[in-house]
Design a protein around this motif. Structure first.
Motif, short mmCIF file in Angstrom:
data_model
loop_
_atom_site.label_atom_id
_atom_site.label_comp_id
_atom_site.label_asym_id
_atom_site.label_seq_id
_atom_site.Cartn_x
_atom_site.Cartn_y
_atom_site.Cartn_z
N TYR A 229 0.84 -1.21 0.00
CA TYR A 229 0.00 0.00 0.00
C TYR A 229 0.87 1.26 0.00
CZ TYR A 229 -3.72 3.27 0.97
OH TYR A 229 -4.59 4.32 0.88
N ALA A 230 0.88 1.96 -1.13
CA ALA A 230 1.82 3.07 -1.33
C ALA A 230 1.55 4.24 -0.39
CB ALA A 230 1.77 3.54 -2.78
N GLY A 231 0.32 4.35 0.08
CA GLY A 231 -0.01 5.43 1.03
C GLY A 231 0.87 5.38 2.27
N GLU A 232 1.43 4.20 2.59
CA GLU A 232 2.31 4.10 3.76
C GLU A 232 3.51 5.03 3.62
OE1 GLU A 232 1.55 2.64 6.43
OE2 GLU A 232 0.53 0.74 6.08
N MET A 233 4.02 5.13 2.39
CA MET A 233 5.24 5.95 2.21
C MET A 233 4.90 7.43 2.38
SD MET A 233 6.85 5.97 -1.68
CE MET A 233 5.85 4.72 -2.42
N LYS A 234 3.77 7.83 1.82
CA LYS A 234 3.33 9.22 1.93
C LYS A 234 3.06 9.58 3.40
CE LYS A 234 -1.25 11.07 1.31
NZ LYS A 234 -1.25 12.52 1.22
N LYS A 235 2.34 8.72 4.08
CA LYS A 235 1.97 9.06 5.45
C LYS A 235 3.13 8.87 6.42
CE LYS A 235 -2.26 10.79 5.55
NZ LYS A 235 -2.95 10.91 4.32
N SER A 236 4.10 8.03 6.10
CA SER A 236 5.30 7.94 6.94
C SER A 236 6.06 9.25 6.90
CB SER A 236 6.23 6.81 6.46
OG SER A 236 5.65 5.57 6.71
N VAL A 237 6.21 9.79 5.70
CA VAL A 237 6.93 11.06 5.56
C VAL A 237 6.16 12.17 6.27
CG1 VAL A 237 7.71 12.78 3.89
CG2 VAL A 237 8.13 10.35 3.47
N PHE A 238 4.84 12.14 6.14
CA PHE A 238 4.01 13.14 6.82
C PHE A 238 4.24 13.06 8.34
CE2 PHE A 238 -0.51 14.37 8.20
CZ PHE A 238 -0.24 15.73 8.14
N THR A 239 4.25 11.85 8.88
CA THR A 239 4.45 11.67 10.32
C THR A 239 5.81 12.22 10.75
OG1 THR A 239 3.09 9.69 10.16
CG2 THR A 239 4.33 9.98 12.20
N VAL A 240 6.81 11.98 9.93
CA VAL A 240 8.14 12.50 10.22
C VAL A 240 8.11 14.03 10.24
CG1 VAL A 240 10.47 12.72 9.26
CG2 VAL A 240 9.36 10.47 9.39
N MET A 241 7.43 14.61 9.25
CA MET A 241 7.30 16.08 9.21
C MET A 241 6.58 16.58 10.46
SD MET A 241 8.69 17.26 6.45
CE MET A 241 8.05 18.82 5.85
N ASN A 242 5.60 15.81 10.93
CA ASN A 242 4.83 16.23 12.10
C ASN A 242 5.66 16.18 13.38
OD1 ASN A 242 2.70 16.61 10.42
ND2 ASN A 242 1.70 14.67 10.90
N ALA A 243 6.79 15.47 13.32
CA ALA A 243 7.72 15.48 14.46
C ALA A 243 8.76 16.59 14.29
CB ALA A 243 8.42 14.12 14.57
N ILE A 244 9.21 16.80 13.06
CA ILE A 244 10.30 17.75 12.84
C ILE A 244 9.81 19.21 12.89
CG2 ILE A 244 12.01 18.57 11.15
CD1 ILE A 244 12.21 15.71 10.13
N LEU A 245 8.69 19.49 12.22
CA LEU A 245 8.29 20.89 12.07
C LEU A 245 8.00 21.61 13.39
CD1 LEU A 245 6.20 20.98 8.76
CD2 LEU A 245 8.64 21.30 9.12
N PRO A 246 7.29 20.97 14.34
CA PRO A 246 7.06 21.71 15.59
C PRO A 246 8.36 22.12 16.27
CG PRO A 246 5.60 19.81 15.48
CD PRO A 246 6.59 19.68 14.34
#
Ligand code: ATP
Ligand code: MN
Length: 576
Positions: A229-246
């Motif tokens: 399921y390719a959405g895993e790659m998109k949402k993994s990166v999103f989760t990483v961004m959600n840790a880094i950006l704050p």
């Protein structure tokens, strides 16, 4: 944009014929990539063939040759793939590495959503994944960007499948030029997607199953294995961004964003909401430019799209109801997941045999009115989309700051499960900040940042119900007409909702509804009076209010924001 793609394409066709050592634009780049694979990722040897940043047409051609998918005749040329057993994300197999002495260890909200995994287990999984990838005859490297400006991240995605490479090239932001590609250097974060690897030792490792999605923030590496399921790659990166950006003072948001057509004094609108509430559907708006349909960041000066493409549900996609998305999937570069084709190669959008969650990915350029800067000014309006299958929330209400905080941190929507024909049983679901699955920190952290930004920028907040109104899904009533939801969004974006002259708050939810909205039957605005059976409304509304309060108490959310919730008091509220 397309023209540049074509030039690349021609050049890379030639590259395809060359041996690996000459594959890249210069030997230095190639050597550094090989070095990266062995020194950083622990590849015992590089795979015999490595493709980097293939143009879509090449990746598609390879995917077809390798038997990963088929080409549709209609939509013309779309690459159709099946994701196999997993037609959605697998949240129970998602882990975040916990390093005791890392600052992230204290910030992460560990629990069922953010399951910790020990560094020595991640070391083992990384070895296994590296060995697996290195043993493949060929693998694919995508180098690109996530977001822009102060949120920007250089991303490298290694995949086993050609279509995952094509997916990455649709969903992430491409590098601007061959020079930028040559100068890419080391990525800030890497994803290794070993879709064919299964972890036979998962029990001994204390994991849930033989597939895994592991995020290693400190090692700047995500490992995905076993699922297609390719959405895993998109949402993994999103989760990483959600840790880094704050940590950079920037707020990441699971939301869509649009921008006015007028560039002289542009304005932005954001749409947050859980899956299926209409972010992608309502942000495809002919009256506005699309910034993005799913992941954005909000810094001091702008709302920025993290992505380079859209990933939309296509179940029952119709040219009448969703003309922009219907046309977008007919452009080149479309990948369709888990759709059914007839024997002439025509995609049957109404067929949910494989899954309800059929999806298309397209580069954002497939939307004619995409915003080329990928950003907009801080939003004038923020819309919380909910799909209320109980049919008791008004189609639109205007939230006070404290109500905005409450509904953002609680983040309600409903799911409907079809039983007999026409009858659907709704259940309430809550997912903090409209995306708990992707939020590594506590909801409080993001919600506090949002409250500050809404206040600072004078952003108005609306709660928009795209589900049922005037009757529950359980009674077989149809979902809100899309035209009504569009009329509401239209009124919000053109400032035609009189927010100074609202109706009195309703006694159950405390929500304030506009007196009138162009294009919407005024009776519909107040579910309490629109329901034909007012007792049934009271029962249903109180039940939902109680569910909200119980969830708020259970999650121990900020008591100071509780006043933004339903007024209807319950035992659950008293416990809190
Ligand atoms: P995800 O986070 O999974 O991408 P999303 O918020 O983008 O979800 P959409 O893909 O827009 O959600 O899904 C909304 C679905 O509901 C679409 O299939 C759309 O056609 C359908 N729909 C029906 N009625 C409405 C309505 N009134 N408003 C919005 N969407 C509606
Ligand atoms: Mn979407």
């Amino acid at each position: 944009m397309w023209a540049r793609g074509l030039c690349n394409s021609l050049e890379k066709v030639r590259w395809l014929q060359r041996p690996m050592s000459q594959f890249f634009s210069g030997k230095a780049v190639s050597a550094s990539l090989q070095e990266f694979l062995s020194a950083r990722l622990g590849f015992p040897q590089p795979p015999p063939m490595l493709y980097r940043n293939l143009p879509f047409s090449q990746a598609k051609q390879l995917a077809l040759q390798r038997g990963e998918g088929t080409e549709a005749r209609d939509p013309p040329g779309a690459l159709c793939v099946d994701t196999g057993v997993f037609t959605g994300r697998s949240p129970r197999d998602r882990y975040i590495e916990r390093r005791e002495n890392s600052p992230f260890a204290d910030l992460i909200d560990w629990g069922e959503v953010n399951q910790p995994i020990e560094p020595r287990v991640v070391d083992d999984l990384q070895k296994d994944v590296a060995a697996h990838m290195a043993s493949l005859p060929e693998c694919f490297v995508y180098d690109g960007l996530v977001s822009s400006g102060p949120s920007r991240l250089k991303i490298r995605v290694l995949t086993e499948l050609a279509w995952h490479h094509a997916f990455a090239s649709n969903m992430f932001i491409p590098l601007g030029s061959p020079a930028e590609e040559a100068a890419f250097g080391e990525p800030d974060f890497t994803v290794v997607y070993a879709s064919g690897y299964r972890n036979r030792r998962y029990r001994a490792m204390g994991l849930n199953s033989d597939i895994f999605i592991v995020l290693g923030l400190e090692r700047r590496l995500a490992l995905i294995a076993g699922t297609h399921y390719a959405g895993e790659m998109k949402k993994s990166v999103f989760t990483v961004m959600n840790a880094i950006l704050p940590t950079r003072g920037i707020l990441p948001l699971h939301c869509a964003a649009t921008r006015s057509l007028d560039d002289a004094s542009p304005n932005t609108i954001c749409f947050a909401g859980l899956s299926g509430t209409g972010k992608s559907t309502l942000s495809a708006d002919p009256q506005r430019k699309l910034i993005g349909d799913d992941e954005h960041s909000w810094d001091d000066t702008a709302i920025r799209n993290m992505e380079g493409g859209i990933y939309v549900k296509v179940i029952r996609l119709s040219p009448e109801k969703e003309p922009i998305l219907y046309e977008a999937v007919r452009k080149p570069h479309t990948i369709l997941e888990n759709v059914v084709l007839d024997n002439r190669g025509v995609v049957q959008f109404d067929d949910a045999t494989k899954t309800e969650n059929t999806r298309a990915t397209c580069p954002i350029q497939s939307i004619p009115q995409w915003e080329t800067s990928r950003q907009g000014p801080p939003p004038k309006a923020f819309v919380f989309l909910v799909c209320d299958a109980f049919g008791v929330l008004p189609p639109v209400s205007v939230l006070s700051p404290i109500q905005a905080a409450y509904h953002f941190i609680l983040a309600y929507t409903a799911k409907v499960a079809g039983t007999e024909r026409g009858v659907q049983k709704p259940t309430a679901t809550f997912s903090t900040c409209f995306g708990a699955a992707f939020m590594p920190f506590s909801g409080q952290a993001y919600a506090t940042m949002l409250c500050d930004k809404l206040k600072r920028h004078g952003t108005r907040v609306y709660l928009v119900n795209t589900g049922w109104a005037g009757g529950s899904a359980a009674d077989g009533a149809p979902r809100m007409d899309l035209r009504i939801s569009r009329a509401i969004i239209d009124a919000i974006s053109t400032d035609r909702i009189d927010t100074q002259n609202l109706q009195a708050p309703d006694p159950i939810f405390g929500l304030q509804v506009p007196r009138a909205v162009d294009g919407v039957d005024s009776r519909l605005l107040n579910p309490a009076t629109f329901w034909s059976d007012s007792r049934a409304y009271q029962r249903q509304a109180r039940q939902l209010a109680e569910l909200m309060q119980a969830e708020y108490a259970r999650k121990r959310y900020n008591p100071q924001w509780a006043a933004g919730g339903p007024l209807w008091s319950t035992k659950a509220a008293q416990v809190a």
